[in-house]
Write a protein that holds these residues in place. Structure first.
Motif, PDB file in Angstrom:
ATOM      1  N   LEU A 126      -0.011  -3.830 -12.642  1.00 51.92           N
ATOM      2  CA  LEU A 126       1.080  -4.820 -12.728  1.00 51.92           C
ATOM      3  C   LEU A 126       2.375  -4.114 -13.123  1.00 51.92           C
ATOM      4  CD1 LEU A 126      -0.945  -7.707 -14.381  1.00 51.92           C
ATOM      5  CD2 LEU A 126       0.232  -7.828 -12.174  1.00 51.92           C
ATOM      6  N   GLU A 127       2.244  -3.179 -14.050  1.00 57.03           N
ATOM      7  CA  GLU A 127       3.424  -2.412 -14.481  1.00 57.03           C
ATOM      8  C   GLU A 127       3.960  -1.576 -13.310  1.00 57.03           C
ATOM      9  OE1 GLU A 127       4.021   0.815 -17.881  1.00 57.03           O
ATOM     10  OE2 GLU A 127       2.604  -0.796 -18.393  1.00 57.03           O
ATOM     11  N   ARG A 128       3.013  -0.965 -12.557  1.00 57.27           N
ATOM     12  CA  ARG A 128       3.410  -0.094 -11.438  1.00 57.27           C
ATOM     13  C   ARG A 128       4.214  -0.846 -10.384  1.00 57.27           C
ATOM     14  NH1 ARG A 128      -1.424   2.868  -8.333  1.00 57.27           N
ATOM     15  NH2 ARG A 128      -0.369   3.475  -6.420  1.00 57.27           N
ATOM     16  N   VAL A 129       3.889  -2.140 -10.164  1.00 63.02           N
ATOM     17  CA  VAL A 129       4.623  -2.905  -9.133  1.00 63.02           C
ATOM     18  C   VAL A 129       5.817  -3.647  -9.737  1.00 63.02           C
ATOM     19  CG1 VAL A 129       2.579  -3.187  -7.669  1.00 63.02           C
ATOM     20  CG2 VAL A 129       3.180  -4.982  -9.314  1.00 63.02           C
ATOM     21  N   GLY A 130       6.112  -3.410 -11.014  1.00 66.66           N
ATOM     22  CA  GLY A 130       7.319  -3.978 -11.617  1.00 66.66           C
ATOM     23  C   GLY A 130       7.149  -5.378 -12.183  1.00 66.66           C
ATOM     24  N   LEU A 131       5.908  -5.780 -12.502  1.00 67.41           N
ATOM     25  CA  LEU A 131       5.705  -7.073 -13.174  1.00 67.41           C
ATOM     26  C   LEU A 131       5.401  -6.779 -14.644  1.00 67.41           C
ATOM     27  CD1 LEU A 131       3.563  -8.986 -10.501  1.00 67.41           C
ATOM     28  CD2 LEU A 131       5.952  -9.414 -11.089  1.00 67.41           C
ATOM     29  N   ARG A 148       6.017 -12.583  -6.091  1.00 67.19           N
ATOM     30  CA  ARG A 148       4.763 -12.901  -5.398  1.00 67.19           C
ATOM     31  C   ARG A 148       4.318 -11.698  -4.537  1.00 67.19           C
ATOM     32  NH1 ARG A 148       2.338 -17.947  -3.893  1.00 67.19           N
ATOM     33  NH2 ARG A 148       3.836 -19.050  -5.171  1.00 67.19           N
ATOM     34  N   GLN A 149       5.310 -11.103  -3.838  1.00 64.49           N
ATOM     35  CA  GLN A 149       4.984  -9.948  -2.999  1.00 64.49           C
ATOM     36  C   GLN A 149       4.530  -8.767  -3.851  1.00 64.49           C
ATOM     37  OE1 GLN A 149       4.436 -11.432  -0.169  1.00 64.49           O
ATOM     38  NE2 GLN A 149       5.144  -9.642   0.953  1.00 64.49           N
ATOM     39  N   ARG A 150       5.157  -8.606  -5.026  1.00 67.19           N
ATOM     40  CA  ARG A 150       4.748  -7.514  -5.931  1.00 67.19           C
ATOM     41  C   ARG A 150       3.295  -7.725  -6.371  1.00 67.19           C
ATOM     42  NH1 ARG A 150       9.346  -4.574  -8.348  1.00 67.19           N
ATOM     43  NH2 ARG A 150      11.237  -5.432  -7.443  1.00 67.19           N
ATOM     44  N   LEU A 151       2.953  -8.977  -6.657  1.00 67.22           N
ATOM     45  CA  LEU A 151       1.569  -9.279  -7.059  1.00 67.22           C
ATOM     46  C   LEU A 151       0.622  -9.002  -5.881  1.00 67.22           C
ATOM     47  CD1 LEU A 151      -0.357 -10.407  -9.207  1.00 67.22           C
ATOM     48  CD2 LEU A 151       0.147 -12.704  -8.343  1.00 67.22           C
ATOM     49  N   LEU A 153       1.081  -6.837  -3.553  1.00 66.95           N
ATOM     50  CA  LEU A 153       0.933  -5.381  -3.420  1.00 66.95           C
ATOM     51  C   LEU A 153      -0.026  -4.856  -4.490  1.00 66.95           C
ATOM     52  CD1 LEU A 153       1.761  -2.753  -2.017  1.00 66.95           C
ATOM     53  CD2 LEU A 153       3.707  -2.602  -3.572  1.00 66.95           C
ATOM     54  N   ALA A 154       0.075  -5.407  -5.701  1.00 69.81           N
ATOM     55  CA  ALA A 154      -0.819  -4.963  -6.781  1.00 69.81           C
ATOM     56  C   ALA A 154      -2.281  -5.180  -6.388  1.00 69.81           C
ATOM     57  CB  ALA A 154      -0.495  -5.700  -8.081  1.00 69.81           C
ATOM     58  N   GLN A 155      -2.606  -6.354  -5.801  1.00 72.68           N
ATOM     59  CA  GLN A 155      -4.012  -6.583  -5.411  1.00 72.68           C
ATOM     60  C   GLN A 155      -4.416  -5.635  -4.281  1.00 72.68           C
ATOM     61  OE1 GLN A 155      -5.455  -7.933  -2.461  1.00 72.68           O
ATOM     62  NE2 GLN A 155      -3.442  -8.151  -1.508  1.00 72.68           N
ATOM     63  N   ALA A 156      -3.453  -5.292  -3.379  1.00 75.30           N
ATOM     64  CA  ALA A 156      -3.793  -4.362  -2.288  1.00 75.30           C
ATOM     65  C   ALA A 156      -4.067  -2.961  -2.840  1.00 75.30           C
ATOM     66  CB  ALA A 156      -2.664  -4.328  -1.257  1.00 75.30           C
ATOM     67  N   LEU A 157      -3.411  -2.619  -3.971  1.00 70.53           N
ATOM     68  CA  LEU A 157      -3.550  -1.271  -4.527  1.00 70.53           C
ATOM     69  C   LEU A 157      -4.761  -1.126  -5.458  1.00 70.53           C
ATOM     70  CD1 LEU A 157       0.214  -0.537  -5.344  1.00 70.53           C
ATOM     71  CD2 LEU A 157      -1.172   0.661  -3.661  1.00 70.53           C
ATOM     72  N   LEU A 158      -5.453  -2.239  -5.711  1.00 68.11           N
ATOM     73  CA  LEU A 158      -6.627  -2.179  -6.607  1.00 68.11           C
ATOM     74  C   LEU A 158      -7.639  -1.146  -6.103  1.00 68.11           C
ATOM     75  CD1 LEU A 158      -7.305  -5.956  -7.280  1.00 68.11           C
ATOM     76  CD2 LEU A 158      -7.077  -4.214  -9.064  1.00 68.11           C
ATOM     77  N   GLY A 159      -8.132  -0.306  -6.987  1.00 65.73           N
ATOM     78  CA  GLY A 159      -9.165   0.667  -6.609  1.00 65.73           C
ATOM     79  C   GLY A 159      -8.618   1.903  -5.927  1.00 65.73           C
ATOM     80  N   GLU A 160      -7.289   2.131  -6.020  1.00 66.30           N
ATOM     81  CA  GLU A 160      -6.653   3.304  -5.386  1.00 66.30           C
ATOM     82  C   GLU A 160      -7.189   3.482  -3.962  1.00 66.30           C
ATOM     83  OE1 GLU A 160      -4.194   4.954  -6.705  1.00 66.30           O
ATOM     84  OE2 GLU A 160      -4.317   4.042  -8.696  1.00 66.30           O
ATOM     85  N   ALA A 179      13.577  -1.481  -1.812  1.00 68.45           N
ATOM     86  CA  ALA A 179      13.607  -0.072  -2.249  1.00 68.45           C
ATOM     87  C   ALA A 179      12.433   0.208  -3.191  1.00 68.45           C
ATOM     88  CB  ALA A 179      14.939   0.239  -2.923  1.00 68.45           C
ATOM     89  N   ASP A 180      12.179  -0.712  -4.138  1.00 69.47           N
ATOM     90  CA  ASP A 180      11.057  -0.538  -5.080  1.00 69.47           C
ATOM     91  C   ASP A 180       9.728  -0.498  -4.323  1.00 69.47           C
ATOM     92  OD1 ASP A 180      12.840  -0.637  -7.139  1.00 69.47           O
ATOM     93  OD2 ASP A 180      12.282  -2.653  -7.838  1.00 69.47           O
ATOM     94  N   PHE A 181       9.601  -1.402  -3.361  1.00 72.41           N
ATOM     95  CA  PHE A 181       8.366  -1.510  -2.583  1.00 72.41           C
ATOM     96  C   PHE A 181       8.047  -0.177  -1.891  1.00 72.41           C
ATOM     97  CE2 PHE A 181       5.346  -3.395   0.270  1.00 72.41           C
ATOM     98  CZ  PHE A 181       4.943  -4.549  -0.359  1.00 72.41           C
ATOM     99  N   TYR A 182       9.078   0.376  -1.218  1.00 66.71           N
ATOM    100  CA  TYR A 182       8.841   1.631  -0.484  1.00 66.71           C
ATOM    101  C   TYR A 182       8.649   2.813  -1.425  1.00 66.71           C
ATOM    102  CZ  TYR A 182       9.304  -0.463   4.066  1.00 66.71           C
ATOM    103  OH  TYR A 182       9.062  -1.206   5.194  1.00 66.71           O
ATOM    104  N   ALA A 183       9.254   2.748  -2.626  1.00 64.03           N
ATOM    105  CA  ALA A 183       9.031   3.831  -3.598  1.00 64.03           C
ATOM    106  C   ALA A 183       7.558   3.833  -4.030  1.00 64.03           C
ATOM    107  CB  ALA A 183       9.954   3.659  -4.800  1.00 64.03           C
ATOM    108  N   ILE A 184       6.979   2.650  -4.200  1.00 64.72           N
ATOM    109  CA  ILE A 184       5.566   2.548  -4.586  1.00 64.72           C
ATOM    110  C   ILE A 184       4.679   3.068  -3.439  1.00 64.72           C
ATOM    111  CG2 ILE A 184       3.712   0.914  -5.166  1.00 64.72           C
ATOM    112  CD1 ILE A 184       6.025  -0.851  -6.423  1.00 64.72           C
ATOM    113  N   LEU A 185       5.076   2.705  -2.206  1.00 66.04           N
ATOM    114  CA  LEU A 185       4.292   3.187  -1.056  1.00 66.04           C
ATOM    115  C   LEU A 185       4.375   4.702  -0.932  1.00 66.04           C
ATOM    116  CD1 LEU A 185       4.922   0.603   1.803  1.00 66.04           C
ATOM    117  CD2 LEU A 185       3.221   0.587  -0.020  1.00 66.04           C
ATOM    118  N   ALA A 186       5.583   5.254  -1.186  1.00 62.47           N
ATOM    119  CA  ALA A 186       5.751   6.715  -1.083  1.00 62.47           C
ATOM    120  C   ALA A 186       4.851   7.410  -2.109  1.00 62.47           C
ATOM    121  CB  ALA A 186       7.215   7.091  -1.299  1.00 62.47           C
ATOM    122  N   ALA A 187       4.743   6.829  -3.307  1.00 67.90           N
ATOM    123  CA  ALA A 187       3.887   7.428  -4.345  1.00 67.90           C
ATOM    124  C   ALA A 187       2.417   7.354  -3.914  1.00 67.90           C
ATOM    125  CB  ALA A 187       4.099   6.712  -5.673  1.00 67.90           C
TER     126      ALA A 187
END
Ligand code: ATP
Length: 320
Positions: A126-131, A148-151, A153-160, A179-187
């Motif tokens: 949750l912290e990683r996606v900015g919530l 909502r989209q950040r949440l 994305l967080a569920q999509a990222l569960l389990g690396e 910009a935040d969204f793509y920064a998370i995707l880049a990581a």
């Protein structure tokens, strides 16, 4: 540039081989072959109804192709063993719908349980996606579209996940959110995750994807890097230059020569010193060599992904 079945490498993250998919009499996909390398950010673009979501659903193993095969992370999606591979896949659907009366952190814990991921991962995600903690404890029905989209994305990222499917993930996000969204995707990509993304906002993905495919009426009409697609569709590029006042008289002769070479794709305004040249990409260096000695400033405008996409559209219509 398109991919034939024989080009599909065995170690690709996704290998779609000769896939046709029909819904009753409607053929949503026709003889689609695509290889998506591991660790790539891959863009899938196409008009409404082109077949993008159908291809996503086939790659997720939610539906089985009428003809052909889909292998994801080394497993045929039609095989029983694919259930295991599914645990290594994250998916953010086009419209992320969830239980709006639950709090953000409760929703994420629910998805973690469903995916068999330890709940301990949730707070960090949750912290990683900015919530932040305050947002995470609010009911989802109070969330903005961006939250909502950040949440989602967080569920999509569960389990690396080794593989992420994102269907129009930035719809409705503001520029900061995008910009935040793509920064998370880049990581995630830097950590080795393969990402497949669809978007109608072509300006947003053109600098971010490694490879793309254009779907048109269920067919892959192009597959490659943006420079490869630009070359294939042969759109002209535009070069703008400004000539310093003291050089303007001397420049005219050079411009006349250039005009002949660029098939008159040249405009020259002597009063302002502005020159615009439209030329094939292959002529870029020759045009620059002619302009640079006279110019105070030069800007090269390659065709955008949107122009390339529309260029393929025009060719497609011509061939129908
Ligand atoms: N379950 C279904 N039953 C019947 N037809 C379907 C079904 N799902 C999709 N289609 C049809 O298949 C075609 C491809 O649809 P799809 O949703 O894959 O397109 P898309 O590229 O994702 O479009 P959009 O950009 O609008 O989301 C469309 O003609 C659509 O109406």
């Amino acid at each position: 540039m398109t991919c034939s079945p024989t080009d599909v490498p065995a170690d690709a993250a996704i290998a779609v081989d000769g896939v046709t998919h029909r819904f009753q009499t409607l053929e949503a996909l026709h003889d689609v072959s695509l290889a998506i390398p591991r660790g790539a950010m891959f863009g899938l673009i196409g008009h409404n109804g082109a077949g993008k979501s159908t291809l996503f659903r086939l790659m997720l193993g939610l539906i089985v192709p009428t003809h052909g095969s889909v292998r994801v992370l080394g497993q045929a999606t039609a095989a029983a063993a694919f259930r295991q591979a599914r645990r290594r896949i994250g998916y953010l659907p086009e419209n992320f719908v969830t239980y709006d009366n639950l709090r953000g952190n409760e929703v994420l814990r629910l998805f973690a349980d469903l995916k068999g991921v330890p709940r301990a991962e949730c707070a960090g995600l949750l912290e990683r996606v900015g919530l932040d903690a305050a947002a995470a404890t609010r009911p989802v029905h109070t969330y903005s579209k961006g939250m909502r989209q950040r949440l989602g994305l967080a569920q999509a990222l569960l389990g690396e996940p080794a593989l992420l499917f994102l269907d129009e993930p930035t719809n409705g996000l503001d520029p900061r959110g995008i910009a935040d969204f793509y920064a998370i995707l880049a990581a995630a990509k830097a950590g080795g995750t393969t990402i497949v993304i669809t978007s109608h906002i072509l300006a947003e993905i053109q600098e971010r994807v490694d490879d793309l495919a254009i779907l048109q009426a269920g067919r892959v009409v192009a597959h490659g890097t943006l420079p490869q697609l630009r070359t294939a569709v042969a759109l002209p590029l535009r070069i703008d230059a400004t000539v310093a006042p003291e050089r303007r008289a001397a420049t005219v002769a050079a411009l006349l020569l250039l005009a002949a070479r660029t098939d008159n794709g040249l405009t020259w305004d002597e009063a302002s010193g502005r020159v615009t040249v439209r030329c094939p990409a292959a002529a870029k260096m020759a045009v620059l060599a002619a302009l640079v000695p006279h110019a105070a400033d030069v800007a090269v405008h390659e065709s955008t992904l949107e122009q390339v996409f529309l260029g393929y559209g025009a060719r497609h219509v011509e061939h129908v």
